[in-house]
Design a protein around this motif. Sequence first.
Motif, PDB file in Angstrom:
ATOM      1  N   UNK A  27      33.139  43.235  49.180  1.00  0.00           N
ATOM      2  CA  UNK A  27      34.409  43.341  49.878  1.00  0.00           C
ATOM      3  C   UNK A  27      35.265  44.495  49.362  1.00  0.00           C
ATOM      4  N   UNK A  28      34.674  45.395  48.591  1.00  0.00           N
ATOM      5  CA  UNK A  28      35.386  46.566  48.130  1.00  0.00           C
ATOM      6  C   UNK A  28      36.039  46.361  46.775  1.00  0.00           C
ATOM      7  N   UNK A  29      36.040  45.111  46.286  1.00  0.00           N
ATOM      8  CA  UNK A  29      36.603  44.844  44.967  1.00  0.00           C
ATOM      9  C   UNK A  29      38.111  44.756  44.980  1.00  0.00           C
ATOM     10  N   UNK A  30      38.668  43.967  44.125  1.00  0.00           N
ATOM     11  CA  UNK A  30      40.106  43.923  43.954  1.00  0.00           C
ATOM     12  C   UNK A  30      40.828  43.045  44.946  1.00  0.00           C
ATOM     13  N   UNK A  31      40.114  42.330  45.807  1.00  0.00           N
ATOM     14  CA  UNK A  31      40.793  41.481  46.785  1.00  0.00           C
ATOM     15  C   UNK A  31      40.341  40.025  46.679  1.00  0.00           C
ATOM     16  N   UNK A  32      39.631  39.688  45.595  1.00  0.00           N
ATOM     17  CA  UNK A  32      39.188  38.320  45.324  1.00  0.00           C
ATOM     18  C   UNK A  32      38.388  37.719  46.474  1.00  0.00           C
ATOM     19  N   UNK A  93      39.652  46.231  50.954  1.00  0.00           N
ATOM     20  CA  UNK A  93      39.389  45.851  52.342  1.00  0.00           C
ATOM     21  C   UNK A  93      37.903  45.529  52.514  1.00  0.00           C
ATOM     22  N   UNK A  94      37.615  44.531  53.322  1.00  0.00           N
ATOM     23  CA  UNK A  94      36.231  44.191  53.652  1.00  0.00           C
ATOM     24  C   UNK A  94      35.731  45.018  54.824  1.00  0.00           C
TER      25      UNK A  94
END
Length: 361
Positions: A27-32, A93-94
């Motif tokens: 999911x791009x990381x950093x968005x849990x 962002x996914x």
Amino acid sequence: MRRGIAGLAAAGLLVVGGLTACSDSEDGGGNDGKPKIGVILPDSKSSVRWETADRRYLEEAFKAAGVDYDIQNAQNDKQAFQTIADQMITSGVNVLMIVNLDSGTGKAVLDKAKQQGVATIDYDRLTLGGSASYYVSFDNVAVGKLQGEGLVKCLTDQGAQKPLIAELNGSPTDNNATLFKQGYDSVLSPKYNSGDYTKGPDQWVPDWDNTQAATIFEQMLTSSPNINGVLAANDGLGNAAVTVLRKSQQNGKVPVTGQDASVQGLQNILLGDQCMTVYKAIKQEADAASELAIALAKGETKTLSQTVRDPEGNRDVPSVLLAPKAIYAANVKDVVDDGFVTAAELCTGDVAAKCAAAGIK
């Protein structure tokens, strides 16, 4: 007119595949792992639609689905476009949905997103040589064909004989402009070849810039004062031509086409200064794109039944293509009834009486 994922499937446009779980790395990381969608719009100058319609409809869909989203406008700045994309990818962002400024910039952004495991969607404009997973737009060749047919209809209604045609094409860096021209030239070229029409000035307008379009058309009219019809690729370019024609009291006498069904374009049609426009139900496009983006952000995989050929990337891009509609004075009301524009914003000044006569209220 909302067409959700189920509606697209029923229409044969979308087949839902299996579900896959999105991992943190995907999911791009950093968005849990929480679904988040990034959207980059191109500008607010080439067409008012990006801010008045697309942003509104996309926001409504994302809010209704309860997903996080970030919609930004690059304002025709390629560096800003890339910076926004980098920030969105970093924020986790996914899904990244873009309307490219040109294929080079678009490709760089799409490739970087793909490397980070972010699903990508080309929205409205196909990025040639790009790597978008999906493409959602209207059938842009069909849009151009409607414009060509519209100009022929308007000239025929006038009884024009061997009319001299000027073509104001969109931006040379926008693949859509190329497709529009492919469409209207498929109608006009046989007319030129047969001698029924005479081919006049034919120029591209950098960045769809309306100010430049007015200058270009003024030069066209100076070099070819007997222009009888103008194929303008959108309402902004059409209005530029109409503005120039008004100076010599030729407005209404020289048919002008358009596209986007903008308030200005529709007003010009009701006043008799523009012969037609092409209505692309932006809500349908935004709904189709948002439903796809939401599903992807939640980890679903999708198989679309339509494709568009990317000649530079030598690949067929899975696509959703929607049908455009020709609008003349007789059916301007359809655009209002559809909720795309309101009677209040359309029926102002001299246009009010025309609206009343057309049953628009």
